[in-house]
Write a protein that holds these residues in place. Structure first.
Motif, PDB file in Angstrom:
ATOM      1  N   ILE A  94       0.850  -1.208   0.000  1.00 25.97           N
ATOM      2  CA  ILE A  94       0.000   0.000   0.000  1.00 25.97           C
ATOM      3  C   ILE A  94       0.879   1.249   0.000  1.00 25.97           C
ATOM      4  CG2 ILE A  94      -1.728   1.322   1.289  1.00 25.97           C
ATOM      5  CD1 ILE A  94      -2.813  -1.319   2.404  1.00 25.97           C
ATOM      6  N   ARG A  95       1.858   1.271   0.881  1.00 31.20           N
ATOM      7  CA  ARG A  95       2.746   2.439   0.955  1.00 31.20           C
ATOM      8  C   ARG A  95       3.630   2.534  -0.300  1.00 31.20           C
ATOM      9  NH1 ARG A  95       0.408   0.435   5.642  1.00 31.20           N
ATOM     10  NH2 ARG A  95       2.249  -0.409   6.622  1.00 31.20           N
ATOM     11  N   ALA A  97      -4.750   4.430  -4.008  1.00 30.09           N
ATOM     12  CA  ALA A  97      -4.183   3.229  -3.380  1.00 30.09           C
ATOM     13  C   ALA A  97      -4.276   3.343  -1.856  1.00 30.09           C
ATOM     14  CB  ALA A  97      -2.738   3.044  -3.824  1.00 30.09           C
ATOM     15  N   GLN A  98      -3.544   4.284  -1.293  1.00 28.33           N
ATOM     16  CA  GLN A  98      -3.506   4.353   0.174  1.00 28.33           C
ATOM     17  C   GLN A  98      -4.730   5.093   0.697  1.00 28.33           C
ATOM     18  OE1 GLN A  98       0.014   6.253   1.706  1.00 28.33           O
ATOM     19  NE2 GLN A  98      -0.052   5.112   3.624  1.00 28.33           N
ATOM     20  N   GLY A  99      -5.341   4.520   1.714  1.00 30.07           N
ATOM     21  CA  GLY A  99      -6.596   5.069   2.232  1.00 30.07           C
ATOM     22  C   GLY A  99      -6.385   6.243   3.157  1.00 30.07           C
ATOM     23  N   TYR A 157      -6.540  -6.675   6.003  1.00 33.36           N
ATOM     24  CA  TYR A 157      -5.678  -5.483   5.895  1.00 33.36           C
ATOM     25  C   TYR A 157      -4.230  -5.947   6.004  1.00 33.36           C
ATOM     26  CZ  TYR A 157      -3.283  -1.219   7.287  1.00 33.36           C
ATOM     27  OH  TYR A 157      -2.388  -0.192   7.379  1.00 33.36           O
ATOM     28  N   ASN A 176     -11.681  -3.729   5.799  1.00 34.06           N
ATOM     29  CA  ASN A 176     -10.744  -3.329   4.752  1.00 34.06           C
ATOM     30  C   ASN A 176     -10.085  -4.616   4.270  1.00 34.06           C
ATOM     31  OD1 ASN A 176      -8.599  -2.321   3.273  1.00 34.06           O
ATOM     32  ND2 ASN A 176      -7.586  -1.288   4.979  1.00 34.06           N
ATOM     33  N   TYR A 228     -13.044   1.984  11.063  1.00 40.21           N
ATOM     34  CA  TYR A 228     -14.054   2.547  10.138  1.00 40.21           C
ATOM     35  C   TYR A 228     -15.446   2.573  10.765  1.00 40.21           C
ATOM     36  CZ  TYR A 228     -10.214   1.730   6.910  1.00 40.21           C
ATOM     37  OH  TYR A 228      -8.974   1.737   6.312  1.00 40.21           O
ATOM     38  N   LYS A 253      -9.305   8.001  10.542  1.00 38.46           N
ATOM     39  CA  LYS A 253     -10.292   7.958   9.466  1.00 38.46           C
ATOM     40  C   LYS A 253     -11.509   8.795   9.817  1.00 38.46           C
ATOM     41  CE  LYS A 253      -7.724   4.479   7.858  1.00 38.46           C
ATOM     42  NZ  LYS A 253      -6.761   4.522   6.803  1.00 38.46           N
ATOM     43  N   TYR A 266     -13.420   1.646   0.661  1.00 36.09           N
ATOM     44  CA  TYR A 266     -12.711   0.966  -0.427  1.00 36.09           C
ATOM     45  C   TYR A 266     -13.680   0.255  -1.361  1.00 36.09           C
ATOM     46  CZ  TYR A 266      -9.043   1.675   2.975  1.00 36.09           C
ATOM     47  OH  TYR A 266      -8.195   2.255   3.871  1.00 36.09           O
ATOM     48  N   ARG A 311      -7.781  -3.015  -5.286  1.00 35.97           N
ATOM     49  CA  ARG A 311      -8.523  -2.188  -4.332  1.00 35.97           C
ATOM     50  C   ARG A 311      -8.314  -0.713  -4.641  1.00 35.97           C
ATOM     51  NH1 ARG A 311      -6.873  -0.817   1.765  1.00 35.97           N
ATOM     52  NH2 ARG A 311      -5.794   0.783   0.543  1.00 35.97           N
TER      53      ARG A 311
HETATM   54  N1  GLN Z   1      -5.538   1.808   6.169  1.00 32.08           N
HETATM   55  C1  GLN Z   1      -5.127   2.512   5.003  1.00 32.08           C
HETATM   56  C2  GLN Z   1      -5.150   1.589   3.798  1.00 32.08           C
HETATM   57  O1  GLN Z   1      -5.480   0.443   3.913  1.00 32.08           O
HETATM   58  C3  GLN Z   1      -3.788   3.137   5.162  1.00 32.08           C
HETATM   59  C4  GLN Z   1      -2.732   2.158   5.472  1.00 32.08           C
HETATM   60  C5  GLN Z   1      -1.470   2.780   5.877  1.00 32.08           C
HETATM   61  O2  GLN Z   1      -0.677   3.024   5.016  1.00 32.08           O
HETATM   62  N2  GLN Z   1      -1.276   3.038   7.131  1.00 32.08           N
HETATM   63  O3  GLN Z   1      -4.833   2.041   2.733  1.00 32.08           O
END
Ligand code: GLN
Length: 406
Positions: free
Chosen positions: A36-37, A52-54, A141, A189, A220, A251, A336, A379
Motif C-alpha cells: 500500500i505504501r 491506493a492508500q486510504g 488489511y 478493509n 471505520y 479515518k 474501499y 482495491r
Molecule cells: N488503512 C489505510 C489503507 O489500507 C492506510 C494504510 C497505511 O498506510 N497506514 O490504505
C-alpha cells in the motif's frame, strides 16, 4: 560495493564484507515492505491520482486544526502520560460509552497509541506467545500478516467469501488448542463487509468456548452505508474481559498523519498492552492528543455528514469503475472498492503498474490482502475529494477506448 581493482596491489585491500546479512536470519525476512505504501510512492513518481492508500486528500475539521495550533502555542511540547493524556482518555471513555455501548475506566482500561497500527502491534505482542495461533479472516488489511510474524503468531486464515458471507464451519475448523486470538476488522478493509450481529455473536461464542481473545480493529466504525449500525463485539455478554477494541482518530476525523489511536481492554489486558506500548513508542504526540479531545466534542451531525459524504463518494467511484469495465459491489462500510479485474486479462500487480504508469491512477494489487491468491483483484479507495474521484474516473474511462480500439 565490492572492490575489485586488478593491478592495484599497492592499495590497502578493502575490508571483508560482513557475512551478517547472508547468515543471520531476521524476523524482517518473513515479510515485504507494505505494498500500500509502495503504491503511494509509485503514484508520486508517476504523478498519478493516489486511490491506493486510504487517506483523505481533503482537510480535517477546522476545530481540530484550531485545537492543535492552540496546543502548540501553549507549548504542549513534552511527553503526555505514557498511556495517553488524562483528558483524552476521559473523552474517549465518554464517546465509547455513548457510541459503542461499552464502559472503560480511563485510569486502567484505555491506552492511547500511535495510530491503530501501534494498537494492533502492541496488542498482539501483549498476548501472543511465539507459536500461538491467530485466526485471520481473509482478505485482510495487509498489516495483520507482518503483525503476526513480528509477534511470533502463526496465522490461520478463514475466508470471507466473495458474497461476503462467512463460512462458520471453516472458522470452527480453524480453532485449535493453540488458538490465542481472532483478528476482526469491521467495517472491513478491503471488502467493505460489515459483520452482522448474528456473525459477531457466533464469533463471540467461539472466543468464549475456546478461551480466545478478540482483537477488533474498528477504525471505520463511523463509515457505514444504507442505515447500517456499528456493533462492537466487546459489547457482547462474556466478551468484556476477552476483547481488545482498537479505534483511531485517523479515518473518522481525516487525520491519518497525526498517528493517534487507542486500545480499549479490561484492566489485566490493558496492563500488558501498556507495558508493550511504553517501550515501543512511549506515547502518541502530545499536542495532537489535545486536539483529539476537541474532535470528540464535535456534534453528532459531524458523524452523519461524514457517512453521507462517503456514501456520495462511493457511488461516484463505483459508477466510474463500472463504466471502465471493473466488476464490483457497493461496500457496506469503510472506504474501499474491492474490484474484480479478471476480464482485463492481467495479473493484479501487472495491472496496477499499468494503471499507475499509463492511466495515471494508483490502486492496490489484490494479492496484498491474501496470504495466497487475490491476483484477480484491485482495491481502490474513495477517501478523496469528489473532484479527485471524477478526475480518476475520467482517466479510467480510457480503458474502454483502449479496449474498443483493439
Ligand atoms: N488503512 C489505510 C489503507 O489500507 C492506510 C494504510 C497505511 O498506510 N497506514 O490504505
Amino acid at each position: 560495493m565490492k572492490q575489485t581493482q586488478p593491478g592495484a596491489s599497492t592499495q590497502t585491500p578493502a575490508p571483508a564484507r560482513s557475512s551478517f546479512f547472508s547468515t543471520q536470519p531476521s524476523r524482517a525476512d518473513h515479510f515485504t515492505e507494505s505494498v500500500i505504501r509502495e503504491m503511494t510512492r509509485l503514484a508520486i513518481a508517476h504523478n498519478a491520482i493516489n486511490l491506493a492508500q486510504g487517506f483523505p486528500d481533503f482537510p480535517c475539521p477546522g476545530e481540530l486544526k484550531t485545537a492543535a495550533c492552540t496546543a502548540l502555542h501553549a507549548d504542549l511540547n513534552q511527553y503526555a502520560i505514557t498511556w495517553g493524556a488524562t483528558d483524552l482518555r476521559e473523552a474517549i471513555a465518554a464517546r465509547v460509552a455513548h457510541y459503542n455501548g461499552m464502559h472503560f475506566s480511563p485510569e486502567t482500561e484505555i491506552t492511547v497509541t500511535c495510530g491503530s497500527t501501534e494498537a494492533m502491534m502492541a496488542s498482539m505482542l501483549a498476548i501472543i506467545h511465539p507459536g500461538d495461533e491467530v485466526i485471520v479472516p481473509e482478505p485482510f488489511y495487509e498489516n495483520y500478516g507482518p503483525d503476526a510474524q513480528i509477534s511470533g503468531a502463526v496465522p490461520r486464515y478463514v475466508p470471507i467469501r466473495d458474497d461476503l458471507a462467512i463460512d462458520e464451519e471453516a472458522w470452527k475448523a480453524a480453532i485449535t488448542k493453540k488458538s490465542r486470538a481472532i483478528i476482526l476488522n469491521s467495517p472491513n478493509n478491503p471488502t467493505g463487509k460489515v459483520f452482522s450481529k448474528a456473525e459477531l455473536a457466533f464469533i463471540a461464542d467461539l472466543c468464549i468456548d475456546h478461551d480466545v481473545v478478540a482483537i477488533t480493529d474498528e477504525i471505520y466504525e463511523h463509515i457505514l452505508y444504507d442505515g447500517r449500525q456499528h456493533i462492537s463485539i466487546g459489547s457482547f455478554d462474556g466478551m468484556d474481559d476477552r476483547t481488545i477494541t482498537i479505534g483511531s482518530f485517523s479515518k473518522t476525523y481525516s487525520v491519518t498523519g497525526w498517528r493517534v489511536g487507542y486500545a480499549l481492554a479490561d484492566e489485566q489486558l490493558t496492563a500488558r498492552i501498556r507495558k508493550i506500548h511504553d517501550f515501543l513508542t512511549v506515547g502518541a504526540p502530545a499536542p495532537l492528543q489535545r486536539a483529539c479531545v476537541a474532535a470528540l466534542a464535535l456534534p453528532e451531525t459531524y458523524y452523519r455528514d461524514l457517512a453521507a459524504d462517503y456514501d456520495r463518494k462511493r457511488k461516484i467511484l463505483f459508477n466510474g469503475l463500472r463504466r471502465a469495465g471493473f466488476a464490483c459491489q457497493l461496500p457496506e462500510g469503510a472506504y474501499y472498492l474491492f474490484t474484480d479485474i479478471a476480464n482485463f486479462g492481467m495479473s493484479d500487480t501487472a495491472f496496477a503498474r499499468f494503471l499507475v504508469e499509463k492511466i495515471g491512477v494508483a490502486a492496490v494489487p489484490g494479492s496484498s490482502f491474501y496470504h495466497d491468491g487475490g491476483e484477480t483483484r484491485l482495491r481502490f479507495t474513495f477517501s478523496k475529494k469528489d473532484e479527485t474521484l471524477l478526475d480518476a474516473c475520467n482517466r479510467l474511462a480510457k480503458l474502454n477506448e483502449m479496449g474498443s480500439a483493439s
